[in-house]
Motif scaffolding. Structure first.
Motif, short mmCIF file in Angstrom:
data_model
loop_
_atom_site.label_atom_id
_atom_site.label_comp_id
_atom_site.label_asym_id
_atom_site.label_seq_id
_atom_site.Cartn_x
_atom_site.Cartn_y
_atom_site.Cartn_z
N ALA A 192 63.69 29.29 14.58
CA ALA A 192 65.05 29.32 15.26
C ALA A 192 64.68 30.61 16.50
CB ALA A 192 66.06 29.80 14.47
N ALA A 193 64.28 31.85 16.01
CA ALA A 193 64.11 33.05 16.72
C ALA A 193 62.95 32.54 17.82
CB ALA A 193 63.71 34.27 15.93
N ALA A 194 61.90 32.13 17.69
CA ALA A 194 60.76 31.64 18.34
C ALA A 194 61.23 30.75 19.35
CB ALA A 194 59.63 31.20 17.49
N ALA A 195 62.08 29.61 18.91
CA ALA A 195 62.53 28.81 20.05
C ALA A 195 63.62 29.39 20.96
CB ALA A 195 63.52 27.65 19.07
N ARG A 196 64.24 30.43 20.37
CA ARG A 196 65.13 31.00 21.49
C ARG A 196 64.37 31.87 22.73
NH1 ARG A 196 69.97 33.99 18.37
NH2 ARG A 196 70.31 34.93 20.48
N LEU A 197 63.08 32.30 22.16
CA LEU A 197 62.21 33.20 23.08
C LEU A 197 61.26 32.18 23.97
CD1 LEU A 197 61.45 36.34 20.79
CD2 LEU A 197 63.40 35.84 22.63
N ALA A 198 61.22 30.89 23.61
CA ALA A 198 60.17 30.25 23.85
C ALA A 198 60.34 29.98 25.46
CB ALA A 198 60.06 28.84 23.46
N ALA A 199 61.62 30.02 25.95
CA ALA A 199 61.71 29.95 27.35
C ALA A 199 61.42 30.89 28.48
CB ALA A 199 63.25 29.34 27.64
N LEU A 200 60.97 32.13 27.70
CA LEU A 200 60.61 33.16 28.70
C LEU A 200 59.35 33.30 29.48
CD1 LEU A 200 61.38 36.43 26.36
CD2 LEU A 200 62.90 34.99 27.68
N THR A 201 59.32 33.41 30.44
CA THR A 201 58.25 33.25 31.42
C THR A 201 56.91 34.54 30.75
OG1 THR A 201 58.90 34.83 33.12
CG2 THR A 201 59.47 32.58 33.33
N PRO A 202 55.68 34.23 31.39
CA PRO A 202 54.90 35.32 31.27
C PRO A 202 55.13 36.69 31.48
CG PRO A 202 53.67 33.24 31.73
CD PRO A 202 55.25 33.09 31.84
N ARG A 203 55.82 36.91 32.78
CA ARG A 203 56.23 38.15 33.28
C ARG A 203 57.45 38.63 32.33
NH1 ARG A 203 53.93 41.79 35.42
NH2 ARG A 203 53.33 40.68 37.22
N GLU A 204 58.23 37.72 31.86
CA GLU A 204 59.68 38.20 31.24
C GLU A 204 59.09 38.53 29.69
OE1 GLU A 204 63.00 35.31 33.06
OE2 GLU A 204 61.76 34.71 31.17
N ARG A 205 57.88 38.07 29.26
CA ARG A 205 57.37 38.35 27.82
C ARG A 205 56.76 39.83 28.03
NH1 ARG A 205 56.99 34.87 24.13
NH2 ARG A 205 57.60 32.66 24.35
#
Length: 249
Positions: free
Chosen positions: A169-182
């Motif tokens: 669930a946590a990985a799914a919430r962060l999956a939408a981040l762009t490379p720059r946001e990561r």
């Protein structure tokens, strides 16, 4: 011989009714067919020992228990995907040895393998544990010890399943981040402020602020502490419950 069998049946608390005993010891015999924590598989060549363990494990909470007379029978059934707890005798009849069976179980996530054996040396016991056994149980098996041990393993398995679901669930919430946001999230996790992150990534502080707001929105985090917790949970390795290097439960 008849007297020996009778004494052995009494020792394990076996039912006197021969039909009930043979049914409980039957290859592939199932217990209750509900329960969220995965199946229990018994691979015990001795029919009396198998029946006693089957009976004590199917008494109480609903759970699936399957019993097999050999590792060969277990592989032939092809049901290892459902297995959460595996109890096997180290000495196996047939083509598949206890060592090969343990190696197969150890390669699968989420299977807690318990090995019952007699007269093992310290070196042999250590080798079995290092090969992936969750624990060693003394043989002949005491059904009450088996019940306590497997109840604990099922509780650990249930906790592991919850942790896996949280990780997904946590990985799914962060999956939408762009490379720059990561990249910016890594800076936040390192304890850097907006100016320090901007210098590291050759951005303006204002750009970092905008990205930071987008990160919070995409992740659905209300504050930085929640965001960092999400990152920590998402990056946790989904490791199944590990070995407990000890003898007995």
């Amino acid at each position: 011989m008849a007297r020996f069998k009778c004494e052995k049946a009494i020792r394990y608390g076996a039912i006197a009714d021969a039909f009930a005993l043979s049914r409980a010891a039957g290859v592939g015999q199932r217990g209750d067919v509900t329960g969220p924590c995965g199946h229990i598989h018994l691979i015990l060549p001795d029919p009396v020992e198998r029946a006693a363990c089957f009976r004590v494990l199917t008494a109480g909470p609903a759970r699936v228990v399957r019993s097999f007379a050999s590792a060969d029978d277990w592989f032939a059934a092809g049901d290892d995907d459902s297995c959460a707890v595996l109890l096997l005798r180290w000495e196996q009849p047939g083509a598949v040895s206890g060592a090969a069976l343990l190696a197969h179980a150890a390669a699968r996530d989420g299977i807690a393998a318990f090995v019952a054996a007699e007269r093992l040396s310290i070196a042999e016991s250590r080798a079995i544990l290092l090969s992936g056994a969750r624990d060693l149980l003394p043989a002949p098996l005491d059904p009450r010890l088996v019940r306590r041990t497997i109840d604990g393993a099922l509780a650990d398995h249930a906790a592991w399943q919850v942790a896996c679901e949280r990780q997904r669930a946590a990985a799914a919430r962060l999956a939408a981040l762009t490379p720059r946001e990561r990249d910016i999230l890594e800076g936040i996790a390192a304890g850097l402020g907006n100016k320090a992150i901007a210098q590291r990534l050759d951005l303006s502080p204002r750009t970092v602020e905008v990205h930071r707001a987008n990160i919070m929105r995409r992740a659905g985090a209300g504050h930085v502490a929640e965001l960092l917790h999400l990152r920590f949970v998402a990056e946790q390795a989904r490791v199944a419950p590990g070995n407990r290097v000890r003898f007995g439960a």
